[in-house]
Design a protein around this motif. Structure first.
Motif, PDB file in Angstrom:
ATOM      1  N   GLN A  14       0.830  -1.196   0.000  1.00  0.00           N
ATOM      2  CA  GLN A  14       0.000   0.000   0.000  1.00  0.00           C
ATOM      3  C   GLN A  14       0.868   1.250   0.000  1.00  0.00           C
ATOM      4  O   GLN A  14       2.032   1.224   0.407  1.00  0.00           O
ATOM      5  N   LEU A  15       0.262   2.365  -0.468  1.00  0.00           N
ATOM      6  CA  LEU A  15       0.984   3.630  -0.540  1.00  0.00           C
ATOM      7  C   LEU A  15       0.835   4.365   0.790  1.00  0.00           C
ATOM      8  O   LEU A  15      -0.277   4.642   1.243  1.00  0.00           O
ATOM      9  N   THR A  16       1.956   4.701   1.390  1.00  0.00           N
ATOM     10  CA  THR A  16       1.942   5.344   2.705  1.00  0.00           C
ATOM     11  C   THR A  16       1.582   6.820   2.584  1.00  0.00           C
ATOM     12  O   THR A  16       1.738   7.423   1.512  1.00  0.00           O
ATOM     13  N   PRO A  17       1.098   7.440   3.667  1.00  0.00           N
ATOM     14  CA  PRO A  17       0.821   8.880   3.638  1.00  0.00           C
ATOM     15  C   PRO A  17       2.047   9.694   3.244  1.00  0.00           C
ATOM     16  O   PRO A  17       1.924  10.696   2.524  1.00  0.00           O
ATOM     17  N   GLU A  18       3.244   9.293   3.716  1.00  0.00           N
ATOM     18  CA  GLU A  18       4.461  10.027   3.377  1.00  0.00           C
ATOM     19  C   GLU A  18       4.723   9.986   1.869  1.00  0.00           C
ATOM     20  O   GLU A  18       5.086  11.000   1.259  1.00  0.00           O
ATOM     21  N   ALA A  19       4.497   8.824   1.260  1.00  0.00           N
ATOM     22  CA  ALA A  19       4.708   8.703  -0.187  1.00  0.00           C
ATOM     23  C   ALA A  19       3.679   9.521  -0.962  1.00  0.00           C
ATOM     24  O   ALA A  19       4.000  10.109  -2.003  1.00  0.00           O
ATOM     25  N   VAL A  20       2.461   9.585  -0.452  1.00  0.00           N
ATOM     26  CA  VAL A  20       1.423  10.393  -1.099  1.00  0.00           C
ATOM     27  C   VAL A  20       1.832  11.859  -1.099  1.00  0.00           C
ATOM     28  O   VAL A  20       1.773  12.543  -2.132  1.00  0.00           O
ATOM     29  N   ILE A  21       2.260  12.363   0.063  1.00  0.00           N
ATOM     30  CA  ILE A  21       2.607  13.787   0.188  1.00  0.00           C
ATOM     31  C   ILE A  21       3.805  14.139  -0.681  1.00  0.00           C
ATOM     32  O   ILE A  21       3.871  15.216  -1.285  1.00  0.00           O
ATOM     33  N   GLU A  22       4.778  13.237  -0.771  1.00  0.00           N
ATOM     34  CA  GLU A  22       6.000  13.521  -1.505  1.00  0.00           C
ATOM     35  C   GLU A  22       5.822  13.456  -3.027  1.00  0.00           C
ATOM     36  O   GLU A  22       6.673  13.943  -3.763  1.00  0.00           O
ATOM     37  N   SER A  23       4.727  12.872  -3.493  1.00  0.00           N
ATOM     38  CA  SER A  23       4.545  12.651  -4.934  1.00  0.00           C
ATOM     39  C   SER A  23       3.748  13.784  -5.569  1.00  0.00           C
ATOM     40  O   SER A  23       2.739  14.234  -5.007  1.00  0.00           O
ATOM     41  N   PRO A  24       4.182  14.258  -6.734  1.00  0.00           N
ATOM     42  CA  PRO A  24       3.379  15.244  -7.457  1.00  0.00           C
ATOM     43  C   PRO A  24       2.028  14.641  -7.842  1.00  0.00           C
ATOM     44  O   PRO A  24       1.920  13.442  -8.115  1.00  0.00           O
ATOM     45  N   LEU A  25       1.006  15.485  -7.863  1.00  0.00           N
ATOM     46  CA  LEU A  25      -0.376  15.022  -8.036  1.00  0.00           C
ATOM     47  C   LEU A  25      -0.941  15.471  -9.384  1.00  0.00           C
ATOM     48  O   LEU A  25      -0.731  16.606  -9.817  1.00  0.00           O
ATOM     49  N   ILE A  26      -1.680  14.576 -10.002  1.00  0.00           N
ATOM     50  CA  ILE A  26      -2.467  14.895 -11.200  1.00  0.00           C
ATOM     51  C   ILE A  26      -3.937  14.771 -10.805  1.00  0.00           C
ATOM     52  O   ILE A  26      -4.364  13.743 -10.262  1.00  0.00           O
ATOM     53  N   VAL A  27      -4.724  15.822 -11.070  1.00  0.00           N
ATOM     54  CA  VAL A  27      -6.078  15.848 -10.543  1.00  0.00           C
ATOM     55  C   VAL A  27      -6.971  16.705 -11.447  1.00  0.00           C
ATOM     56  O   VAL A  27      -6.482  17.508 -12.249  1.00  0.00           O
ATOM     57  N   PHE A  28      -8.280  16.509 -11.304  1.00  0.00           N
ATOM     58  CA  PHE A  28      -9.236  17.382 -11.979  1.00  0.00           C
ATOM     59  C   PHE A  28      -9.053  18.830 -11.504  1.00  0.00           C
ATOM     60  O   PHE A  28      -8.744  19.060 -10.335  1.00  0.00           O
ATOM     61  N   PRO A  29      -9.279  19.816 -12.363  1.00  0.00           N
ATOM     62  CA  PRO A  29      -9.303  21.203 -11.886  1.00  0.00           C
ATOM     63  C   PRO A  29     -10.434  21.387 -10.863  1.00  0.00           C
ATOM     64  O   PRO A  29     -11.486  20.754 -10.972  1.00  0.00           O
ATOM     65  N   ARG A  30     -10.208  22.260  -9.925  1.00  0.00           N
ATOM     66  CA  ARG A  30     -11.208  22.463  -8.862  1.00  0.00           C
ATOM     67  C   ARG A  30     -12.545  22.944  -9.426  1.00  0.00           C
ATOM     68  O   ARG A  30     -13.598  22.503  -8.990  1.00  0.00           O
ATOM     69  N   HIS A  31     -12.513  23.847 -10.405  1.00  0.00           N
ATOM     70  CA  HIS A  31     -13.771  24.404 -10.920  1.00  0.00           C
ATOM     71  C   HIS A  31     -14.567  23.375 -11.716  1.00  0.00           C
ATOM     72  O   HIS A  31     -15.772  23.524 -11.898  1.00  0.00           O
ATOM     73  N   ALA A  91     -14.517  19.840 -11.072  1.00  0.00           N
ATOM     74  CA  ALA A  91     -15.022  18.796 -10.171  1.00  0.00           C
ATOM     75  C   ALA A  91     -14.674  19.178  -8.733  1.00  0.00           C
ATOM     76  O   ALA A  91     -13.791  18.571  -8.112  1.00  0.00           O
ATOM     77  N   PRO A  92     -15.354  20.197  -8.176  1.00  0.00           N
ATOM     78  CA  PRO A  92     -14.966  20.689  -6.844  1.00  0.00           C
ATOM     79  C   PRO A  92     -15.068  19.640  -5.751  1.00  0.00           C
ATOM     80  O   PRO A  92     -14.211  19.586  -4.867  1.00  0.00           O
ATOM     81  N   ALA A  93     -16.103  18.808  -5.778  1.00  0.00           N
ATOM     82  CA  ALA A  93     -16.261  17.807  -4.716  1.00  0.00           C
ATOM     83  C   ALA A  93     -15.122  16.794  -4.758  1.00  0.00           C
ATOM     84  O   ALA A  93     -14.552  16.439  -3.718  1.00  0.00           O
ATOM     85  N   PHE A  94     -14.790  16.314  -5.943  1.00  0.00           N
ATOM     86  CA  PHE A  94     -13.701  15.342  -6.074  1.00  0.00           C
ATOM     87  C   PHE A  94     -12.360  15.992  -5.723  1.00  0.00           C
ATOM     88  O   PHE A  94     -11.533  15.392  -5.019  1.00  0.00           O
ATOM     89  N   TYR A  95     -12.159  17.202  -6.201  1.00  0.00           N
ATOM     90  CA  TYR A  95     -10.919  17.917  -5.914  1.00  0.00           C
ATOM     91  C   TYR A  95     -10.721  18.074  -4.405  1.00  0.00           C
ATOM     92  O   TYR A  95      -9.622  17.816  -3.883  1.00  0.00           O
ATOM     93  N   GLU A  96     -11.769  18.470  -3.707  1.00  0.00           N
ATOM     94  CA  GLU A  96     -11.654  18.674  -2.263  1.00  0.00           C
ATOM     95  C   GLU A  96     -11.461  17.355  -1.526  1.00  0.00           C
ATOM     96  O   GLU A  96     -10.744  17.294  -0.518  1.00  0.00           O
ATOM     97  N   LEU A  97     -12.075  16.285  -2.023  1.00  0.00           N
ATOM     98  CA  LEU A  97     -11.885  14.979  -1.398  1.00  0.00           C
ATOM     99  C   LEU A  97     -10.417  14.571  -1.457  1.00  0.00           C
ATOM    100  O   LEU A  97      -9.852  14.060  -0.472  1.00  0.00           O
ATOM    101  N   VAL A  98      -9.789  14.821  -2.596  1.00  0.00           N
ATOM    102  CA  VAL A  98      -8.386  14.455  -2.768  1.00  0.00           C
ATOM    103  C   VAL A  98      -7.479  15.358  -1.934  1.00  0.00           C
ATOM    104  O   VAL A  98      -6.611  14.878  -1.188  1.00  0.00           O
ATOM    105  N   THR A  99      -7.665  16.671  -2.050  1.00  0.00           N
ATOM    106  CA  THR A  99      -6.771  17.591  -1.346  1.00  0.00           C
ATOM    107  C   THR A  99      -6.966  17.520   0.166  1.00  0.00           C
ATOM    108  O   THR A  99      -6.006  17.697   0.928  1.00  0.00           O
ATOM    109  N   ASP A 100      -8.186  17.259   0.622  1.00  0.00           N
ATOM    110  CA  ASP A 100      -8.419  17.086   2.055  1.00  0.00           C
ATOM    111  C   ASP A 100      -7.690  15.854   2.592  1.00  0.00           C
ATOM    112  O   ASP A 100      -7.258  15.832   3.756  1.00  0.00           O
TER     113      ASP A 100
END
Length: 306
Positions: free
Chosen positions: A188-205, A207-216
């Motif tokens: 499994q991917l650890t929280p430390e590995a998640v934070i250290e990795s660059p993220l690819i995600v939907f723009p906030r405008h 998919a705001p709900a999905f964006y906030e779920l990920v960034t939260d």
């Protein structure tokens, strides 16, 4: 044009005998003769050549008979068509959906609905949740599969029903795992590995709900998301992951999207849950929509009975 007179014409044309036609129609011969005469006057053309011994179609009637039969067949079909419309078994039903649903509940929903209502034209359109909600308010769609807003209520004229929830997982570049750049703990991917990795995600405008779920989730892990790239299609996000641009947090059902160079792994820390549901206008009384909601209501977390 009087449908009853058309039926009289066909009966006489098929029997070439006024007496037999009247018997078939459960009427006496004089009213039948009067009906044919009235029809001929209306048309301005004779239909039958009559003698004391025989009845024959005129050349005009020979050409007109098949269109009349077709018209009567259509009239005879009207009660059945009305019943199918009333039961929501025919017509065009417009359903929009978010891209994440394409890998979870949408295929099973479409398969089940079309099996039950094969003559309904189910028109599918992919769109983000905000676009779907706006289209519903303009009455341009019957229903939409959406990710509900996280902190704002839906407009009062719209109704919503949760259909499924699923945990987020990580889509990671396979090359990062092979090179040791990204290490897993118990697969499994650890929280430390998640934070250290660059993220690819939907723009906030978009998919705001999905964006906030990920960034939260990044905040819950004790850090902030470093966003390397935005993309508005889930397929594009996975392609960028396979190219080594970063990781993405995606619904678990996206395991169904196999892509060379991408591997899906569970999150070590408690994974956030993504909710997906269906939204429709409260004032929409379409029987087809009611049938769709019944099909969805029979599902258990996006799994439909067969």
């Amino acid at each position: 044009m009087n449908v009853r007179r058309l039926r009289h014409f066909v009966a006489v044309a098929e029997t070439l005998h006024f007496g037999k036609a009247a018997e078939r129609l459960h009427m006496t011969q004089p009213p039948l003769s009067q009906s044919i005469i009235a029809l001929e006057r209306e048309l301005g053309s004779a239909l039958f050549l009559r003698t004391k011994r025989s009845v024959a179609l005129t050349p005009f009637a020979e050409q007109w008979l098949e269109p009349v039969r077709a018209a009567l067949d259509a009239v005879n079909a009207l009660p059945d068509i009305a019943g199918r419309i009333r039961r929501g078994e025919t017509g065009r039903l417009s359903l929009s959906f978010v891209s994440t649903a394409d890998y979870s509940l949408l295929p099973a929903l479409v398969h089940r609905f079309r099996a039950l209502y094969p003559t309904v034209d189910l028109a599918l359109t992919e769109a983000t949740s905000d676009v779907q909600i706006a289209a519903l308010r303009r009455k341009e769609s019957h229903a939409g599969i959406v990710i509900p807003p996280a902190h704002t209520a839906l407009p009062d004229e719209l109704a919503y029903r949760q259909v499924m929830t699923e945990p987020l997982i990580a889509a990671v570049p396979e090359s990062w795992l092979d090179s040791g750049r990204l290490k897993l703990a118990d697969g499994q991917l650890t929280p430390e590995a998640v934070i250290e990795s660059p993220l690819i995600v939907f723009p906030r405008h978009v998919a705001p709900a999905f964006y906030e779920l990920v960034t939260d989730y990044y905040v819950a892990c004790g850090g902030q998301a470093h966003i390397a790239q935005h993309a508005i299609q889930m397929q594009t996000i996975i392609s960028l992951v396979s190219a080594g641009m970063g990781i993405a947090l995606v619904p678990e059902s996206l395991r169904n999207l196999a892509r060379t160079g991408t591997r899906y792994v569970a999150l070590h820390s408690r994974a956030p849950l993504l909710e997906t549901g269906i939204v429709w206008r409260r004032d929409d009384r379409s029987p087809m929509l009611a049938n769709l909601l019944d099909v969805i209501g029979a599902a258990e977390n996006g799994v439909f009975p067969q």
